[in-house]
Design an enzyme around this catalytic site. Structure first.
Site, PDB file in Angstrom:
ATOM      1  N   ARG A 108     -25.210  -9.851 -14.979  1.00  0.00           N
ATOM      2  CA  ARG A 108     -25.667 -11.055 -15.674  1.00  0.00           C
ATOM      3  C   ARG A 108     -26.160 -12.126 -14.704  1.00  0.00           C
ATOM      4  NH1 ARG A 108     -21.450 -12.542 -20.554  1.00  0.00           N
ATOM      5  NH2 ARG A 108     -21.433 -10.489 -21.568  1.00  0.00           N
ATOM      6  N   HIS A 133     -28.954  -7.165 -16.861  1.00  0.00           N
ATOM      7  CA  HIS A 133     -29.641  -5.911 -16.508  1.00  0.00           C
ATOM      8  C   HIS A 133     -31.165  -6.038 -16.574  1.00  0.00           C
ATOM      9  CE1 HIS A 133     -25.788  -4.271 -16.129  1.00  0.00           C
ATOM     10  NE2 HIS A 133     -25.725  -3.435 -17.149  1.00  0.00           N
ATOM     11  N   HIS A 204     -27.103   3.887 -13.193  1.00  0.00           N
ATOM     12  CA  HIS A 204     -26.100   3.641 -14.234  1.00  0.00           C
ATOM     13  C   HIS A 204     -25.662   4.925 -14.945  1.00  0.00           C
ATOM     14  CE1 HIS A 204     -23.817   1.331 -17.110  1.00  0.00           C
ATOM     15  NE2 HIS A 204     -24.356   0.179 -16.756  1.00  0.00           N
ATOM     16  N   ASP A 276     -14.530  -3.340 -15.743  1.00  0.00           N
ATOM     17  CA  ASP A 276     -15.984  -3.510 -15.709  1.00  0.00           C
ATOM     18  C   ASP A 276     -16.259  -4.605 -14.687  1.00  0.00           C
ATOM     19  OD1 ASP A 276     -18.672  -3.393 -16.138  1.00  0.00           O
ATOM     20  OD2 ASP A 276     -18.640  -4.247 -18.159  1.00  0.00           O
ATOM     21  N   GLU A 341     -21.500   1.967  -9.853  1.00  0.00           N
ATOM     22  CA  GLU A 341     -22.823   1.387  -9.649  1.00  0.00           C
ATOM     23  C   GLU A 341     -22.873   0.605  -8.335  1.00  0.00           C
ATOM     24  OE1 GLU A 341     -23.499  -0.911 -13.360  1.00  0.00           O
ATOM     25  OE2 GLU A 341     -21.782   0.260 -14.038  1.00  0.00           O
TER      26      GLU A 341
END
Length: 379
Positions: A108, A133, A204, A276, A341
């Site tokens: 973000r 993204h 991803h 996350d 990632e």
């Protein structure tokens, strides 16, 4: 055989041959033709990479996506270990970042705005007020130009125009997927711009080393070479802090099961419904040093991550709920995969204490991500 039966047999044979001509099947069970279509005047396709060990990687130029990856287990059995859909129509109908190349900016950017060289840029929001993204027309939804360099190598190219989703500069991106004979999927990015901009690209894929996507990855073992991470506030935006992992559920400096502490009652995990988060790697940009290692006790498969990036985002697929039906008709349940990632940090353009993501004319953006597969028994 009488004449009538002979004619019928010939007709059936012709039909079978015709059906076979309509199929070009991959080892993972995909039909290449199911990925051939036209979107906004551009053609999509499926490209198949192989190495001498029988591994196979299938990649579509829609979003630069890894669709399937066949990897051997302890007995040499090849199975597909990434989430994905069986047709291009499914990718278009069910928006998800399965296997995608993310850009212009993974993560973000807070309130969809940043200032560079005294100019404030307003981006297109797509996650509440924030740009995530790369925005609603990010690289995951683009048709890349493809060139198969060899049986084990694919080059993808994308031109992102000045002002796309509010980002400055015409950016040309080159991406090379290489499937090496030591069972490594090697991903290299290069990019240039004609105006000062920010850029943060990543891969991803959703991995499940067991290849059983009806089950959780919580019993898989994870090591992360990182002593710190970047926490979120209650609205899932980075605070700008860099905090130590010691004494927290974010400490994977010694291997832990993914599920061992994932449901701990702390805000960081409750807000994201699991992991996350971005870990601040100890590797200092050295892509020969191990950044992370994932192992699966069921199959003995292992995955090592190497990168020149400063961070690693680990996402435990908390948002999957069985609503998305992928390859082999599997409805992917919660935590049935994990993403690893390699990246710079989220919201870096607004956080000067984070490593910079600024790219200027005359400079070349480079990023390297290595996924090396093996088995516990062989190591």
């Amino acid at each position: 055989m009488n004449g009538k039966n002979l004619i019928m047999a010939a007709l059936l044979l012709w039909l079978c041959i015709s059906c076979d001509k309509g199929k070009e099947m991959t080892l993972s069970g995909l039909n290449v033709r199911d990925f051939q279509t036209e979107i906004d005047g551009q053609l999509t396709n499926l490209f198949v990479l192989k190495n001498k060990n029988g591994m196979e990687a299938c990649i579509t130029n829609y979003g630069g996506r890894l669709v399937s990856l066949m990897v051997p287990d302890r007995n040499g059995k090849l199975e597909d270990i990434v989430c994905g859909y069986p047709t291009i129509a499914d990718y278009l109908a069910q928006k998800q970042n399965f296997g995608a190349t993310i850009g212009r900016y993974i993560g973000r950017i807070h309130h969809s705005t940043f200032t560079l060289d005294s100019i404030t840029y307003r981006l297109t929001p797509n996650t509440g007020p924030h740009c995530a993204h790369g925005g609603p027309q990010g690289f995951a939804s683009k048709i890349w130009q493809a060139e198969q360099l060899d049986i084990n190598a694919l080059k993808l190219t994308l031109l992102s125009p000045d002002g796309e989703c509010g980002f400055p500069g015409l950016v040309e991106v080159h991406l090379v997927y290489l499937l090496t004979d030591d069972n490594t999927l090697d991903i290299r990015y290069e990019a240039e711009t004609d105006k000062p901009t920010v850029l943060n690209l990543s891969h991803h894929s959703f991995f499940n080393l067991s290849a059983d996507f009806t089950t959780s990855v919580e019993d898989q073992l994870l090591f992360i070479n990182a002593d710190a991470y970047t926490p979120y506030d209650s609205l899932k935006c980075v605070t700008g802090e860099i905090l130590p992992v010691a004494g927290t559920p974010f400490d994977f400096t010694t291997p832990h099961l993914i599920g061992e502490r994932i449901d701990t009652d702390i805000m960081q995990l409750k807000a994201m419904k699991g992991y996350d988060h971005n870990w601040v790697l100890n590797t200092a940009g050295d892509d020969t040093k191990l950044a992370a290692r994932l192992t699966d006790p069921k199959s003995d498969r292992s995955l090592e991550v190497y990168t020149d990036e400063p961070g690693l985002q680990v996402y435990t697929a908390n948002g999957l709920s069985g609503a998305m039906v992928g390859k082999r008709g599997i409805a992917y349940p919660k935590r049935s995969a994990v993403c690893l990632e390699t990246q710079h940090f989220a919201d870096s353009p607004n956080q000067p204490q984070f490593p910079s993501t600024v790219l200027r004319p005359g400079e070349k953006y480079k990023s390297h991500c290595v996924y090396r597969f093996g088995t516990v028994a062989s190591e």
